[in-house]
Design an enzyme around this catalytic site. Structure first.
Site, PDB file in Angstrom:
ATOM      1  N   SER A  44      30.270  38.748  36.111  1.00 23.59           N
ATOM      2  CA  SER A  44      29.038  39.096  35.377  1.00 23.59           C
ATOM      3  C   SER A  44      29.277  40.299  34.496  1.00 23.59           C
ATOM      4  O   SER A  44      28.668  40.427  33.442  1.00 23.59           O
ATOM      5  CB  SER A  44      27.924  39.427  36.355  1.00 23.59           C
ATOM      6  OG  SER A  44      28.046  38.662  37.519  1.00 23.59           O
ATOM      7  N   TYR A  45      30.134  41.222  34.931  1.00 22.74           N
ATOM      8  CA  TYR A  45      30.324  42.454  34.142  1.00 22.74           C
ATOM      9  C   TYR A  45      31.788  42.670  33.848  1.00 22.74           C
ATOM     10  O   TYR A  45      32.204  43.759  33.515  1.00 22.74           O
ATOM     11  CB  TYR A  45      29.790  43.671  34.920  1.00 22.74           C
ATOM     12  CG  TYR A  45      28.509  43.378  35.615  1.00 22.74           C
ATOM     13  CD1 TYR A  45      28.481  43.012  36.955  1.00 22.74           C
ATOM     14  CD2 TYR A  45      27.300  43.334  34.898  1.00 22.74           C
ATOM     15  CE1 TYR A  45      27.304  42.664  37.574  1.00 22.74           C
ATOM     16  CE2 TYR A  45      26.128  42.987  35.518  1.00 22.74           C
ATOM     17  CZ  TYR A  45      26.125  42.641  36.860  1.00 22.74           C
ATOM     18  OH  TYR A  45      24.951  42.281  37.462  1.00 22.74           O
ATOM     19  N   SER A  46      32.591  41.620  34.005  1.00 23.47           N
ATOM     20  CA  SER A  46      34.033  41.870  33.943  1.00 23.47           C
ATOM     21  C   SER A  46      34.794  40.666  33.422  1.00 23.47           C
ATOM     22  O   SER A  46      34.310  39.536  33.487  1.00 23.47           O
ATOM     23  CB  SER A  46      34.532  42.168  35.355  1.00 23.47           C
ATOM     24  OG  SER A  46      34.101  41.110  36.197  1.00 23.47           O
ATOM     25  N   LYS A  63      41.370  43.913  35.836  1.00 23.79           N
ATOM     26  CA  LYS A  63      39.935  43.656  35.736  1.00 23.79           C
ATOM     27  C   LYS A  63      39.375  44.655  34.734  1.00 23.79           C
ATOM     28  O   LYS A  63      39.526  45.866  34.919  1.00 23.79           O
ATOM     29  CB  LYS A  63      39.288  43.854  37.111  1.00 23.79           C
ATOM     30  CG  LYS A  63      37.822  43.531  37.203  1.00 23.79           C
ATOM     31  CD  LYS A  63      37.428  43.461  38.686  1.00 23.79           C
ATOM     32  CE  LYS A  63      35.971  43.204  38.898  1.00 23.79           C
ATOM     33  NZ  LYS A  63      35.650  42.916  40.312  1.00 23.79           N
ATOM     34  N   LEU A 114      48.005  40.403  41.578  1.00 26.06           N
ATOM     35  CA  LEU A 114      47.722  39.130  40.918  1.00 26.06           C
ATOM     36  C   LEU A 114      47.730  38.018  41.960  1.00 26.06           C
ATOM     37  O   LEU A 114      48.723  37.846  42.675  1.00 26.06           O
ATOM     38  CB  LEU A 114      48.801  38.851  39.859  1.00 26.06           C
ATOM     39  CG  LEU A 114      48.749  37.484  39.189  1.00 26.06           C
ATOM     40  CD1 LEU A 114      47.434  37.276  38.450  1.00 26.06           C
ATOM     41  CD2 LEU A 114      49.921  37.320  38.237  1.00 26.06           C
ATOM     42  N   GLU A 119      41.034  30.624  43.767  1.00 24.75           N
ATOM     43  CA  GLU A 119      40.075  30.811  44.862  1.00 24.75           C
ATOM     44  C   GLU A 119      40.228  29.735  45.937  1.00 24.75           C
ATOM     45  O   GLU A 119      40.476  28.567  45.625  1.00 24.75           O
ATOM     46  CB  GLU A 119      38.638  30.758  44.306  1.00 24.75           C
ATOM     47  CG  GLU A 119      38.350  31.821  43.275  1.00 24.75           C
ATOM     48  CD  GLU A 119      36.959  31.670  42.616  1.00 24.75           C
ATOM     49  OE1 GLU A 119      36.627  32.506  41.778  1.00 24.75           O
ATOM     50  OE2 GLU A 119      36.238  30.697  42.957  1.00 24.75           O
ATOM     51  N   ASP A 158      29.910  40.440  51.319  1.00 29.06           N
ATOM     52  CA  ASP A 158      29.748  39.256  50.466  1.00 29.06           C
ATOM     53  C   ASP A 158      30.944  38.323  50.630  1.00 29.06           C
ATOM     54  O   ASP A 158      31.463  37.775  49.663  1.00 29.06           O
ATOM     55  CB  ASP A 158      29.593  39.677  48.990  1.00 29.06           C
ATOM     56  CG  ASP A 158      29.064  38.534  48.130  1.00 29.06           C
ATOM     57  OD1 ASP A 158      29.182  38.610  46.891  1.00 29.06           O
ATOM     58  OD2 ASP A 158      28.562  37.537  48.707  1.00 29.06           O
ATOM     59  N   GLU A 162      34.711  31.924  47.545  1.00 27.73           N
ATOM     60  CA  GLU A 162      35.015  32.350  46.166  1.00 27.73           C
ATOM     61  C   GLU A 162      35.757  33.695  46.169  1.00 27.73           C
ATOM     62  O   GLU A 162      36.532  33.984  45.272  1.00 27.73           O
ATOM     63  CB  GLU A 162      33.735  32.559  45.343  1.00 27.73           C
ATOM     64  CG  GLU A 162      32.942  31.320  45.048  1.00 27.73           C
ATOM     65  CD  GLU A 162      31.886  31.062  46.104  1.00 27.73           C
ATOM     66  OE1 GLU A 162      32.203  31.256  47.305  1.00 27.73           O
ATOM     67  OE2 GLU A 162      30.765  30.661  45.765  1.00 27.73           O
ATOM     68  N   ASP A 176      36.671  41.467  45.566  1.00 23.31           N
ATOM     69  CA  ASP A 176      35.259  41.635  45.256  1.00 23.31           C
ATOM     70  C   ASP A 176      34.530  42.588  46.209  1.00 23.31           C
ATOM     71  O   ASP A 176      33.680  42.169  46.987  1.00 23.31           O
ATOM     72  CB  ASP A 176      34.569  40.275  45.243  1.00 23.31           C
ATOM     73  CG  ASP A 176      33.402  40.304  44.265  1.00 23.31           C
ATOM     74  OD1 ASP A 176      32.741  39.280  44.069  1.00 23.31           O
ATOM     75  OD2 ASP A 176      33.158  41.387  43.700  1.00 23.31           O
TER      76      ASP A 176
HETATM   77  N1  LIG Z   1      43.201  39.772  41.594  1.00 19.27           N
HETATM   78  C1  LIG Z   1      42.921  38.615  40.975  1.00 19.27           C
HETATM   79  N2  LIG Z   1      43.895  37.716  40.705  1.00 19.27           N
HETATM   80  C2  LIG Z   1      43.602  36.548  40.103  1.00 19.27           C
HETATM   81  N3  LIG Z   1      42.362  36.166  39.713  1.00 19.27           N
HETATM   82  C3  LIG Z   1      41.355  37.039  39.954  1.00 19.27           C
HETATM   83  C4  LIG Z   1      41.582  38.290  40.591  1.00 19.27           C
HETATM   84  N4  LIG Z   1      40.384  38.940  40.692  1.00 19.27           N
HETATM   85  C5  LIG Z   1      39.473  38.124  40.158  1.00 19.27           C
HETATM   86  N5  LIG Z   1      40.030  36.991  39.711  1.00 19.27           N
HETATM   87  C6  LIG Z   1      39.310  35.867  39.096  1.00 19.27           C
HETATM   88  O1  LIG Z   1      38.564  36.361  37.996  1.00 19.27           O
HETATM   89  C7  LIG Z   1      37.204  35.917  38.079  1.00 19.27           C
HETATM   90  C8  LIG Z   1      36.281  37.084  37.899  1.00 19.27           C
HETATM   91  O2  LIG Z   1      36.437  37.915  39.011  1.00 19.27           O
HETATM   92  P1  LIG Z   1      35.539  39.246  39.109  1.00 19.27           P
HETATM   93  O3  LIG Z   1      35.806  39.847  40.456  1.00 19.27           O
HETATM   94  O4  LIG Z   1      35.726  40.060  37.910  1.00 19.27           O
HETATM   95  O5  LIG Z   1      34.050  38.722  38.990  1.00 19.27           O
HETATM   96  P2  LIG Z   1      33.304  37.941  40.148  1.00 19.27           P
HETATM   97  O6  LIG Z   1      33.212  38.849  41.325  1.00 19.27           O
HETATM   98  O7  LIG Z   1      33.950  36.625  40.342  1.00 19.27           O
HETATM   99  O8  LIG Z   1      31.907  37.702  39.502  1.00 19.27           O
HETATM  100  P3  LIG Z   1      30.663  38.611  39.810  1.00 19.27           P
HETATM  101  O9  LIG Z   1      31.023  39.977  39.273  1.00 19.27           O
HETATM  102  O10 LIG Z   1      29.565  37.928  39.092  1.00 19.27           O
HETATM  103  O11 LIG Z   1      30.513  38.606  41.327  1.00 19.27           O
HETATM  104  C9  LIG Z   1      37.010  35.250  39.431  1.00 19.27           C
HETATM  105  O12 LIG Z   1      36.672  33.926  39.192  1.00 19.27           O
HETATM  106  C10 LIG Z   1      38.338  35.318  40.122  1.00 19.27           C
HETATM  107  O13 LIG Z   1      38.739  34.029  40.491  1.00 19.27           O
END
Ligand SMILES: Nc1ncnc2c1ncn2[C@@H]1O[C@H](COP(=O)(O)OP(=O)(O)OP(=O)(O)O)[C@@H](O)[C@H]1O
Ligand SMILES: O=C(O)[C@@H]1CCC(=O)N(CCc2ccc(Cl)cc2)[C@H]1c1ccccc1Cl
Length: 334
Positions: A44-46, A63, A114, A119, A158, A162, A176
């Site tokens: 949502s913010y990233s 991120k 990475l 997911e 949470d 996912e 997350d």
């Molecule tokens: N360390 C990582 N390695 C690979 N993919 C990632 C990693 N962290 C996040 N992602 C992917 O990037 C996407 C965005 O992740 P991010 O944590 O920024 O937001 P989110 O938590 O999924 O969304 P929200 O902020 O709405 O809860 C996710 O779908 C996730 O699968």
């Protein structure tokens, strides 16, 4: 001062040398130190991008958070919580590690492990459901990571498929932590109010004020994900370590059943099913797993299995906990 505008940050790297002495390395990393690659996903913010450290050629997930958007959406506190939590949880194979943070005028950057496997949810959807062996392996890795978090005074709040990412060895990497709660040690036993109810933290207060209000109308509420929210968060508005074990029970159910235990047409109906403990096991759900889930999906958090109880439950018989769990080959998902 010149490094400031290069979006660089000085980060102190804790370093244990070969004789186990702790030293500190001053590491200065910024946007220029990385070459950015494909977009891994959007939040949502990233935005999360694959990136390579130009010096070491190590690959990371970075991120990137847009400052204006975060400020507009009043999510600054979540950013600080995510950073502080990840900094506390820097040393476990099952948790996404934060290596550096830095910023430039527009964005904040979190340089993370990475997780190339994506997911866990994706695999459950693709396969429909997991067999017992795969559920045991992924359940054990998730539980081991939860045990570590709780030992560091962190409640995730949470947990859901996912947020369980997979690395190149198909091992778990939990992510997350923006909605996590840090049990600040001194006031771990929070002062109760005159009505005997525990003092709520800001996010819990936000959530309490917004229960039942649809997402789009919520003013800055703490959002857990409806299907995995624990009953105590809905009734007493406060989460505890047991809340993560409730979510764990939901995840184990979902891996074997192919759906979460509590799912309804909308959030409010899902909440009703949770507080009324309205769920059914599909035919063929394995008995041993059913016994485990029934002892986790208990309304009273103090009556739920503890982590040690879970580790010695027959469903996890034969699992070698600790380091070995993270060295073994992941079972083929079929
Ligand atoms: N360390 C990582 N390695 C690979 N993919 C990632 C990693 N962290 C996040 N992602 C992917 O990037 C996407 C965005 O992740 P991010 O944590 O920024 O937001 P989110 O938590 O999924 O969304 P929200 O902020 O709405 O809860 C996710 O779908 C996730 O699968
Ligand atoms: O806590 C820290 O490590 C620093 C402290 C100095 C600093 O300015 N920031 C950024 C603070 C911040 C948080 C949210 C927004 Cl939208 C803007 C700035 C913090 C920061 C820098 C980079 C990445 C994340 C964070 Cl919280």
């Amino acid at each position: 001062e010149e490094w400031k505008d290069r979006g660089a940050a000085v980060s102190i790297q804790k370093h244990i040398d070969s004789n186990g002495n702790q030293t500190h390395r001053i590491v200065k990393k910024g946007v220029q130190d990385f070459s950015f690659g494909r977009t891994l996903g959007e939040g949502s913010y990233s935005t999360v991008l694959a990136a390579t450290d130009r010096q070491t050629l190590t690959e990371y997930a970075i991120k990137v958070l847009d400052k204006r958007h975060i400020i507009k959406e009043k999510k600054v506190k979540y950013v600080n919580i995510e950073k502080n939590t990840l900094n506390r949880l820097g040393d476990h194979p099952g948790i996404v590690r934060l290596y550096y943070t830095f910023q430039d005028e527009r964005s904040l950057y979190f340089v993370l492990d990475l997780a190339t496997g994506g997911e866990l949810l994706g695999f459950v959807k693709k396969l429909g459901s997991f067999d017992e062996e795969c559920t045991r392996f992924y359940g054990a890795q998730i539980l081991d990571a939860i045990e570590y978090m709780h030992s560091k005074g962190v409640i995730h709040r949470d947990l859901k498929p996912e947020n369980v990412l997979l690395d190149e060895h198909m091992h778990v990497k939990i992510t997350d932590f923006g909605t996590a709660k840090i049990l600040d040690l001194p006031s771990q036993t929070r002062a109760n109010n005159s009505d005997g109810k525990p003092q709520l933290d800001r996010q819990e207060q936000d959530f309490a004020n917004n229960i039942g209000i649809p997402d789009h109308e919520r003013a800055n509420s703490f959002v857990g994900t409806a299907e995995y929210v624990s009953p105590e968060l809905l009734t007493d508005k406060s989460a505890c370590k047991g809340s993560d074990l409730w979510a764990f029970g939901c995840i184990v159910f979902q891996l074997l059943a192919g759906r979460p235990p509590f799912k309804a047409g909308n959030e409010y109906q899902t909440f009703q099913k949770i507080v009324n403990l309205e769920y059914q096991f599909p035919p063929g759900f394995p008995k041993v797993a059913r016994d485990l889930v029934e002892r986790l999906l208990v309304l009273d958090p103090t009556k739920r299995l503890t982590i040690d109880n879970i580790k010695s439950h027959p469903f996890f018989e034969g699992v070698s906990w600790g380091k070995q769990l993270w060295k073994q080959k992941a079972p083929r998902l079929k």
